[in-house]
Design a protein around this motif. Sequence first.
Motif, PDB file in Angstrom:
ATOM      1  N   ALA A   1       0.899  -1.094  -0.052  1.00 51.91           N
ATOM      2  CA  ALA A   1       0.071   0.076   0.019  1.00 51.91           C
ATOM      3  C   ALA A   1       0.628   1.176  -0.055  1.00 51.91           C
ATOM      4  O   ALA A   1       0.342   2.294  -0.493  1.00 51.91           O
ATOM      5  CB  ALA A   1      -0.941  -0.004   1.176  1.00 51.91           C
ATOM      6  N   ALA A   2       2.031   1.376   0.614  1.00 57.50           N
ATOM      7  CA  ALA A   2       3.061   2.411   0.790  1.00 57.50           C
ATOM      8  C   ALA A   2       3.538   2.560  -0.707  1.00 57.50           C
ATOM      9  O   ALA A   2       3.621   3.839  -1.115  1.00 57.50           O
ATOM     10  CB  ALA A   2       3.962   2.111   1.701  1.00 57.50           C
ATOM     11  N   GLU A   3       3.526   1.416  -1.449  1.00 60.10           N
ATOM     12  CA  GLU A   3       4.181   1.626  -2.955  1.00 60.10           C
ATOM     13  C   GLU A   3       3.055   2.429  -3.796  1.00 60.10           C
ATOM     14  O   GLU A   3       3.382   3.172  -4.555  1.00 60.10           O
ATOM     15  CB  GLU A   3       4.465   0.445  -3.469  1.00 60.10           C
ATOM     16  N   TRP A   4       1.782   2.117  -3.518  1.00 62.09           N
ATOM     17  CA  TRP A   4       0.952   2.751  -4.414  1.00 62.09           C
ATOM     18  C   TRP A   4       0.776   3.984  -3.791  1.00 62.09           C
ATOM     19  O   TRP A   4       0.440   4.949  -4.926  1.00 62.09           O
ATOM     20  CB  TRP A   4      -0.479   1.918  -3.986  1.00 62.09           C
ATOM     21  N   ALA A   5       0.746   4.352  -2.647  1.00 62.34           N
ATOM     22  CA  ALA A   5       0.527   5.764  -2.117  1.00 62.34           C
ATOM     23  C   ALA A   5       1.670   6.732  -2.427  1.00 62.34           C
ATOM     24  O   ALA A   5       1.624   7.805  -2.767  1.00 62.34           O
ATOM     25  CB  ALA A   5       0.478   5.742  -0.567  1.00 62.34           C
ATOM     26  N   ALA A   6       2.730   6.097  -2.794  1.00 70.22           N
ATOM     27  CA  ALA A   6       3.969   6.767  -3.274  1.00 70.22           C
ATOM     28  C   ALA A   6       4.167   7.300  -4.837  1.00 70.22           C
ATOM     29  O   ALA A   6       4.805   8.076  -5.149  1.00 70.22           O
ATOM     30  CB  ALA A   6       5.203   6.171  -2.783  1.00 70.22           C
ATOM     31  N   GLN A   7       3.020   6.825  -5.545  1.00 69.88           N
ATOM     32  CA  GLN A   7       3.121   6.807  -7.105  1.00 69.88           C
ATOM     33  C   GLN A   7       2.625   8.267  -7.013  1.00 69.88           C
ATOM     34  O   GLN A   7       1.947   8.747  -6.377  1.00 69.88           O
ATOM     35  CB  GLN A   7       2.009   5.923  -7.836  1.00 69.88           C
ATOM     36  N   ASP A   8       3.250   8.913  -8.289  1.00 72.29           N
ATOM     37  CA  ASP A   8       3.012  10.363  -8.597  1.00 72.29           C
ATOM     38  C   ASP A   8       1.969  10.285  -9.484  1.00 72.29           C
ATOM     39  O   ASP A   8       0.771   9.541  -9.649  1.00 72.29           O
ATOM     40  CB  ASP A   8       4.272  10.834  -9.051  1.00 72.29           C
ATOM     41  N   LYS A   9       2.258  11.004 -10.488  1.00 77.40           N
ATOM     42  CA  LYS A   9       0.999  11.239 -11.710  1.00 77.40           C
ATOM     43  C   LYS A   9       0.859   9.953 -12.386  1.00 77.40           C
ATOM     44  O   LYS A   9      -0.323   9.631 -13.059  1.00 77.40           O
ATOM     45  CB  LYS A   9       1.166  12.361 -12.560  1.00 77.40           C
ATOM     46  N   VAL A  10       1.829   9.352 -12.694  1.00 75.80           N
ATOM     47  CA  VAL A  10       2.026   8.053 -13.478  1.00 75.80           C
ATOM     48  C   VAL A  10       2.200   7.010 -12.790  1.00 75.80           C
ATOM     49  O   VAL A  10       3.284   7.010 -12.087  1.00 75.80           O
ATOM     50  CB  VAL A  10       2.676   8.293 -14.845  1.00 75.80           C
ATOM     51  N   VAL A  11       1.804   5.705 -12.794  1.00 78.02           N
ATOM     52  CA  VAL A  11       2.226   4.654 -12.371  1.00 78.02           C
ATOM     53  C   VAL A  11       3.561   4.121 -12.825  1.00 78.02           C
ATOM     54  O   VAL A  11       3.461   3.791 -13.897  1.00 78.02           O
ATOM     55  CB  VAL A  11       1.052   3.388 -12.013  1.00 78.02           C
ATOM     56  N   ASN A  12       4.466   3.730 -11.966  1.00 77.32           N
ATOM     57  CA  ASN A  12       6.051   3.141 -12.187  1.00 77.32           C
ATOM     58  C   ASN A  12       6.146   1.847 -11.569  1.00 77.32           C
ATOM     59  O   ASN A  12       6.478   1.876 -10.530  1.00 77.32           O
ATOM     60  CB  ASN A  12       7.091   4.052 -12.145  1.00 77.32           C
ATOM     61  N   PRO A  13       5.517   0.631 -12.193  1.00 79.39           N
ATOM     62  CA  PRO A  13       5.866  -0.719 -11.510  1.00 79.39           C
ATOM     63  C   PRO A  13       7.208  -0.721 -11.175  1.00 79.39           C
ATOM     64  O   PRO A  13       7.338  -1.761 -10.069  1.00 79.39           O
ATOM     65  CB  PRO A  13       5.413  -1.436 -12.659  1.00 79.39           C
ATOM     66  N   LEU A  14       8.414  -0.143 -11.604  1.00 82.89           N
ATOM     67  CA  LEU A  14       9.660  -0.590 -11.274  1.00 82.89           C
ATOM     68  C   LEU A  14       9.892  -0.186  -9.839  1.00 82.89           C
ATOM     69  O   LEU A  14      10.675  -0.316  -9.201  1.00 82.89           O
ATOM     70  CB  LEU A  14      10.599   0.344 -12.138  1.00 82.89           C
ATOM     71  N   THR A  15       9.005   0.949  -9.353  1.00 83.01           N
ATOM     72  CA  THR A  15       9.191   1.452  -7.934  1.00 83.01           C
ATOM     73  C   THR A  15       8.029   0.686  -6.921  1.00 83.01           C
ATOM     74  O   THR A  15       8.048   1.389  -5.929  1.00 83.01           O
ATOM     75  CB  THR A  15       9.090   3.031  -7.812  1.00 83.01           C
ATOM     76  N   MET A  16       7.731  -0.517  -7.468  1.00 82.68           N
ATOM     77  CA  MET A  16       6.684  -1.064  -6.430  1.00 82.68           C
ATOM     78  C   MET A  16       7.156  -2.793  -6.540  1.00 82.68           C
ATOM     79  O   MET A  16       6.362  -3.453  -6.905  1.00 82.68           O
ATOM     80  CB  MET A  16       5.307  -1.026  -7.306  1.00 82.68           C
TER      81      MET A  16
END
Length: 234
Positions: free
Chosen positions: A51-66
């Motif tokens: 959930a923290a990974e989803w909350a940290a997404q900015d304007k566009v979802v970047n799966p590499l940061t999840m």
Amino acid sequence: MSEWKQKRFWDAATVVGTETGFAIELDGRRVKTPAKAALVLPTRAMAEAAAAEWAAQDKVVNPLTMPVTRSANAAIDKVRIQHAEVADMLAAYGDADLLCYRADTPPQLVARQSEQWDPALDWAEETFGVRLQPRSGVVHQPQDGGALSRLSDPVHRMTDFQLAAFHDLVSLSGSLILGFAAAMNWKTPEDIWTISRLDELWQEEQWGPDEEAQALAALKHAAFLHAKRFFDLA
């Protein structure tokens, strides 16, 4: 044409309990895997990390940061539907385990391999009642079938989420024994990763570092540490 990317549409990512685990909701909408299965995680700690990974997404979802979300997706969409096959593949590493293929020269390398790799084989013998046998050279020599069977059993008993993490611990280190050692906290993940890279580090000492090899090793190192974290979260 530019590749389509999912845009952030939610304000809050929250963890909710379910009958079978913990789900993530984005403004009340349940997250699903790429295969459209329910993303239900086995522990609250894992769900909170995702959930923290989803909350940290900015304007566009970047799966590499999840990484937690991606590993959970793999556990549900891939490992769950072929658990036995994945377990068999990983257990097979024991028959050609990195720790068992030793140099016969130079003496300094032979000694270093013995010094760093024998304790891992000792630990496995104490833990599982099995001792894999070292060989000199790179020609495959099968290990005892009974020993391999005893090492296979705990792999097959892992959950889908544990097995997804264990896949990377074994494949990245090249060793079933070091995969177990990392999962079961024989030493720190950093120490175990260094042990797995003994041959590469020896080559660097002899010939100097290679930038491409070091860059690749850094990516594998990060993936190994993530796999250990994901195994613990499971």
